[in-house]
Design a protein around this motif. Structure first.
Motif, PDB file in Angstrom:
ATOM      1  N   LYS A 145       1.571   6.681  -7.066  1.00 54.56           N
ATOM      2  CA  LYS A 145       0.436   7.497  -7.522  1.00 54.56           C
ATOM      3  C   LYS A 145       0.727   8.985  -7.339  1.00 54.56           C
ATOM      4  CE  LYS A 145      -3.387   4.229  -7.210  1.00 54.56           C
ATOM      5  NZ  LYS A 145      -4.707   3.919  -6.608  1.00 54.56           N
ATOM      6  N   LYS A 146       1.463   9.324  -6.278  1.00 58.96           N
ATOM      7  CA  LYS A 146       1.855  10.718  -6.077  1.00 58.96           C
ATOM      8  C   LYS A 146       2.940  11.130  -7.067  1.00 58.96           C
ATOM      9  CE  LYS A 146       0.724  10.940  -1.155  1.00 58.96           C
ATOM     10  NZ  LYS A 146       1.260  11.104   0.228  1.00 58.96           N
ATOM     11  N   ASP A 188      -6.672  -1.929 -12.941  1.00 59.30           N
ATOM     12  CA  ASP A 188      -6.849  -0.479 -12.779  1.00 59.30           C
ATOM     13  C   ASP A 188      -7.471   0.183 -14.007  1.00 59.30           C
ATOM     14  OD1 ASP A 188      -6.731   1.958 -11.394  1.00 59.30           O
ATOM     15  OD2 ASP A 188      -4.796   2.467 -12.296  1.00 59.30           O
ATOM     16  N   LYS A 200       0.827  -1.209   0.000  1.00 54.58           N
ATOM     17  CA  LYS A 200       0.000   0.000   0.000  1.00 54.58           C
ATOM     18  C   LYS A 200       0.859   1.256   0.000  1.00 54.58           C
ATOM     19  CE  LYS A 200      -3.977  -2.082   2.342  1.00 54.58           C
ATOM     20  NZ  LYS A 200      -4.789  -2.085   3.588  1.00 54.58           N
ATOM     21  N   GLU A 201       1.939   1.224   0.754  1.00 54.35           N
ATOM     22  CA  GLU A 201       2.841   2.372   0.816  1.00 54.35           C
ATOM     23  C   GLU A 201       3.486   2.643  -0.544  1.00 54.35           C
ATOM     24  OE1 GLU A 201       7.123   3.551   2.856  1.00 54.35           O
ATOM     25  OE2 GLU A 201       5.868   2.026   3.807  1.00 54.35           O
ATOM     26  N   HIS A 236      -2.380   2.514 -13.006  1.00 53.96           N
ATOM     27  CA  HIS A 236      -1.350   2.026 -12.072  1.00 53.96           C
ATOM     28  C   HIS A 236      -1.708   0.566 -11.778  1.00 53.96           C
ATOM     29  CE1 HIS A 236      -1.413   6.396 -11.487  1.00 53.96           C
ATOM     30  NE2 HIS A 236      -0.152   6.308 -11.109  1.00 53.96           N
ATOM     31  N   LEU A 295       2.408   1.722  -3.540  1.00 55.51           N
ATOM     32  CA  LEU A 295       1.414   2.139  -4.527  1.00 55.51           C
ATOM     33  C   LEU A 295       1.055   3.615  -4.345  1.00 55.51           C
ATOM     34  CD1 LEU A 295      -0.493   1.389  -6.843  1.00 55.51           C
ATOM     35  CD2 LEU A 295      -2.195   0.712  -5.125  1.00 55.51           C
ATOM     36  N   GLN A 296       0.862   4.054  -3.114  1.00 56.62           N
ATOM     37  CA  GLN A 296       0.521   5.454  -2.879  1.00 56.62           C
ATOM     38  C   GLN A 296       1.654   6.387  -3.289  1.00 56.62           C
ATOM     39  OE1 GLN A 296      -2.509   6.660  -2.170  1.00 56.62           O
ATOM     40  NE2 GLN A 296      -3.070   4.492  -2.379  1.00 56.62           N
ATOM     41  N   LEU A 297       2.896   5.977  -3.050  1.00 57.84           N
ATOM     42  CA  LEU A 297       4.041   6.798  -3.452  1.00 57.84           C
ATOM     43  C   LEU A 297       4.094   6.962  -4.967  1.00 57.84           C
ATOM     44  CD1 LEU A 297       6.853   5.503  -1.047  1.00 57.84           C
ATOM     45  CD2 LEU A 297       5.774   7.768  -1.037  1.00 57.84           C
TER      46      LEU A 297
END
Length: 204
Positions: free
Chosen positions: A46-47, A73, A39-40, A55, A42-44
């Protein structure tokens, strides 16, 4: 049937780029241990790539083969996540994540083209990082008096354990990942140190 003591994963993160008819596919491969790690990451990404149209990802965790997840996605079903997972499985990898970020180039690739693009991008990322064997670990919580810290930490270091959390006060507590094939030996040694308590939870 005994569980294995080792599993295969990648040694370090890697990045690869695949292009097809104007679309760019950036594949990021990571060694991970938990869903929280995924999760960490993937969020990085996306930012880092907010303008990317997709993604897509796949990961596998653990040794039983059942802990995995894939995502297309928004791409046509089965064209992204499964081809990425197929690359992990073909190499016998677990505790590994691949995220492929796509920038659309204006030309439709069709289902076969998408499958090939995600497969190729994932494969290229894996070619850029060595594969390694890691020990299956047992997560231990060890509690002890501060005066016994030197004894406990000496054994933790000698057994190549990884300390993941610690509270060092008058009464100390730490969480460490211990190689599964050495846990009984470590338990015996620590049990000889007065006041040390250890509780276990097995995980890859």
């Amino acid at each position: 049937m005994n569980e294995p003591d080792l599993y295969q994963t990648i040694a370090q993160p890697s990045i690869a780029e695949f292009k097809d008819r104007g679309s760019r596919f950036l594949a990021y491969a990571y060694p991970i241990k938990t869903v929280e790690d995924f999760k960490e990451k993937l969020q990085l990404l996306k930012k880092e790539h907010p303008k990317a149209v997709h993604h897509c990802f796949a990961y596998r965790l653990g040794l039983d083969g059942n802990n995995y997840r894939v995502s297309d996605d928004g791409e046509p079903p089965g064209t992204a996540g499964k081809p990425i997972l197929g690359q992990l499985d073909s190499k016998g990898l677990t505790n590994t994540l691949i995220i492929v970020v796509r920038y659309f180039g204006g030309t439709l690739l069709g289902v076969p083209g998408l499958i090939n693009a995600y497969k190729s991008a994932a494969s290229m990322a894996l070619q850029l990082t060595p594969f390694i064997q890691r020990s299956v670990t047992v997560t231990c919580q060890i509690t002890f008096d501060y005066t016994q810290m030197n004894d406990v930490m000496r054994w933790i270091k000698a057994f190549n354990c990884e300390v993941v959390k610690q509270e060092m006060q008058l009464f100390c507590k730490l969480v460490a990942e211990v190689p599964k094939n050495r846990i009984n030996e470590l338990k015996q040694l620590l049990s000889d140190v007065r006041g040390v308590e250890i509780s276990l939870n097995t995980q890859a």
